[in-house]
Design an enzyme around this catalytic site. Structure first.
Site, mmCIF file in Angstrom:
data_model
loop_
_atom_site.group_PDB
_atom_site.id
_atom_site.type_symbol
_atom_site.label_atom_id
_atom_site.label_comp_id
_atom_site.label_asym_id
_atom_site.label_seq_id
_atom_site.Cartn_x
_atom_site.Cartn_y
_atom_site.Cartn_z
ATOM 1 N N ASP A 1 -4.908 -7.282 5.780
ATOM 2 C CA ASP A 1 -6.155 -6.604 5.467
ATOM 3 C C ASP A 1 -7.235 -7.652 5.172
ATOM 4 O O ASP A 1 -8.343 -7.619 5.719
ATOM 5 C CB ASP A 1 -5.910 -5.718 4.230
ATOM 6 C CG ASP A 1 -6.958 -4.641 4.071
ATOM 7 O OD1 ASP A 1 -7.884 -4.600 4.879
ATOM 8 O OD2 ASP A 1 -6.841 -3.850 3.120
ATOM 9 N N TYR B 1 0.818 -1.213 0.000
ATOM 10 C CA TYR B 1 0.000 0.000 0.000
ATOM 11 C C TYR B 1 0.855 1.269 0.000
ATOM 12 O O TYR B 1 0.352 2.367 -0.209
ATOM 13 C CB TYR B 1 -0.946 0.027 1.203
ATOM 14 C CG TYR B 1 -2.020 -1.053 1.163
ATOM 15 C CD1 TYR B 1 -2.404 -1.636 -0.031
ATOM 16 C CD2 TYR B 1 -2.639 -1.484 2.326
ATOM 17 C CE1 TYR B 1 -3.386 -2.621 -0.063
ATOM 18 C CE2 TYR B 1 -3.619 -2.466 2.299
ATOM 19 C CZ TYR B 1 -3.985 -3.033 1.093
ATOM 20 O OH TYR B 1 -4.951 -4.005 1.067
ATOM 21 N N LYS C 1 3.871 -15.255 1.411
ATOM 22 C CA LYS C 1 3.884 -16.109 0.221
ATOM 23 C C LYS C 1 5.342 -16.291 -0.187
ATOM 24 O O LYS C 1 5.765 -15.836 -1.266
ATOM 25 C CB LYS C 1 3.072 -15.461 -0.900
ATOM 26 C CG LYS C 1 1.584 -15.381 -0.623
ATOM 27 C CD LYS C 1 0.818 -16.623 -1.010
ATOM 28 C CE LYS C 1 0.701 -16.765 -2.514
ATOM 29 N NZ LYS C 1 0.083 -18.050 -2.899
ATOM 30 N N ASP D 1 -2.352 -17.945 1.447
ATOM 31 C CA ASP D 1 -3.562 -18.515 0.826
ATOM 32 C C ASP D 1 -4.021 -19.747 1.596
ATOM 33 O O ASP D 1 -5.216 -19.927 1.870
ATOM 34 C CB ASP D 1 -3.349 -18.809 -0.663
ATOM 35 C CG ASP D 1 -2.089 -19.602 -0.942
ATOM 36 O OD1 ASP D 1 -1.201 -19.670 -0.071
ATOM 37 O OD2 ASP D 1 -1.972 -20.167 -2.050
ATOM 38 N N ASP E 1 -10.154 -9.240 8.105
ATOM 39 C CA ASP E 1 -11.582 -9.059 7.817
ATOM 40 C C ASP E 1 -12.303 -10.405 7.795
ATOM 41 O O ASP E 1 -13.397 -10.547 8.343
ATOM 42 C CB ASP E 1 -11.780 -8.378 6.453
ATOM 43 C CG ASP E 1 -11.892 -6.868 6.609
ATOM 44 O OD1 ASP E 1 -11.433 -6.344 7.635
ATOM 45 O OD2 ASP E 1 -12.433 -6.224 5.691
#
Ligand code: NAD
Length: 368
Positions: free
Chosen positions: A249, A142, A192, A225, A253
């Site tokens: 993020d 970001y 990852k 993942d 959530d």
């Protein structure tokens, strides 16, 4: 010795309504537990724009930097949707996070037994769930450069860059190890590393810190993942999860919604220790200003109340008082006290925002 200082920024929409209940609880701890705070209130978001033409006045920023902790309600609303991006209410919140350098975002996902049927997952998968996701908040994709939309040949290309320095990984990993040490003693780091160099470095740094300084914490690694899949399959396998800004993020959530209503979810954002040893800290509910229910007494104040419980635990070294407040909330829910967002198949006693505050205060009184 002076009392610890708390800056309250109630903000917009339901922010002031839920914060009014927290104020009563703060006063309760002062009156009944001898824990008085020096409370200052100020403006953030749309109300600050209305008063000063900016969503966060410099004076307010200075107060936030000086406070032992900041407690925020929510910002935003349709009235401000057409404002220029630079003065939108959310910019006030972003400025606080950035200038206080709040690099560790703590998002608990805790399922109160009384609400286990609210989850989209089966009761046995979520009942008793209590995990903490630590998301790196000030770096990663970001913020990384280069970024932008450029033209290459005859088409446009959107670019963002995932970038982490060793020190950025180090400080958020240490925050997560410390938490794991105080909780269930387990930390799972997610990245990852199979396809991203930043993930390779992330795994190396976390492994090194764990071996050198936290041998008592059981460290595991998971590709993000696979982590998402495991969070839905059997979330109770986790205690603390640490991950980067982007994966955090998404994962926080998803994990939060395992537990039911948005009106229940607190958060903390922590930075480096100040001179007094306390971390720079901002506590806030995960939900927004809920303009659809603002001013109607319908808002659930529990997310904001639990954010104050996090402040007691992480800023004021009052873990047992945080436990007391969380137990009071659990008791109220077990008794069937319900704001509109919590009215489900089990019925319950409908209450207003203030009614929920009354019930938590009564449960606190009963805890003495
Ligand atoms: P929201 O979280 O405000 O509301 C989403 C839904 O959840 C609404 O139906 C709302 O009524 C309900 N809800 C939220 N909190 C609740 C509570 N405590 N009790 C009962 N019901 C609750 O998200 P949104 O509608 O997408 O955004 C509304 C405004 O809030 C926008 O301006 C947005 O930019 C802003 N926002 C601010 C923050 C923040 O201050 N941290 C976070 C998210 C959104």
């Amino acid at each position: 010795m002076s009392n610890p200082s708390l800056l309250i920024l109630a903000g917009d929409g339901i922010g002031p309504e839920v914060m009014a209940e927290v104020r009563r609880i703060i006063d309760w701890f002062g009156d009944k537990r001898g824990m008085a705070f020096d409370v200052t209130e100020d403006l953030v978001g749309g109300c600050a724009y209305d008063a000063h033409g900016t969503p966060l006045h410099d004076d307010t920023m200075a107060k936030a930097q000086a406070a032992d902790a900041v407690l925020l309600g929510a910002v935003g609303g349709p009235k401000y949707d057409a404002l220029d991006f630079s003065v939108k209410p959310e910019r006030g919140l972003l400025r606080l996070r950035k200038e206080m350098d709040l690099f560790a975002n703590l998002r608990p996902a805790q399922c109160f037994d009384a609400l286990a049927d609210f989850s989209s997952l089966k009761r046995e998968v979520v009942a008793g769930l209590d995990i903490m996701i630590v998301r790196e908040l000030t770096s990663g994709i970001y913020f990384g450069e280069p970024r932008g939309i450029v033209t290459e040949g005859n088409e446009r290309v959107g670019i963002n860059t995932q970038r982490y320095t060793e020190s950025e990984i180090d400080r958020v990993a240490r925050a997560a190890f410390e938490l794991a040490r105080k909780r269930g003693g387990k930390l799972c780091s997610m990245e990852k590393a199979n396809v991203m160099e930043s993930g390779v470095l992330w795994r190396e740094v976390v492994t090194k810190i764990g071996a050198a300084d936290y041998p008592d914490v059981e460290l595991s690694h998971m590709y993000a993942d696979a982590g998402a899949m495991q969070l839905c399959r059997w979330p109770k396998q986790f205690d603390v999860i640490v991950t980067d800004n982007l994966f955090g993020d998404l994962l926080s959530d998803a994990a939060a919604m395992l537990t039911g209503s948005l009106g229940m979810l607190p958060s903390a954002s922590l930075g480096a220790p100040m001179d007094n040893g306390r971390p720079k800290a901002l506590y806030e509910p995960v939900h927004g200003s809920a303009p659809d229910i603002a001013g109607q007494g319908k808002a659930n104040p529990i997310a904001c109340i639990l954010s104050f419980a996090m402040a007691l635990r992480y800023s004021f070294d009052a873990g047992s008082e945080a436990d007391r407040l969380e137990a009071a909330v659990a008791q109220v829910l077990a008794d069937g006290v319900r704001t509109a967002d919590l009215m489900g198949p089990d019925g319950g006693t409908p209450v207003t925002t203030t009614g929920m505050g009354d019930a938590v205060l009564a449960a606190l009184d009963a805890s003495l």
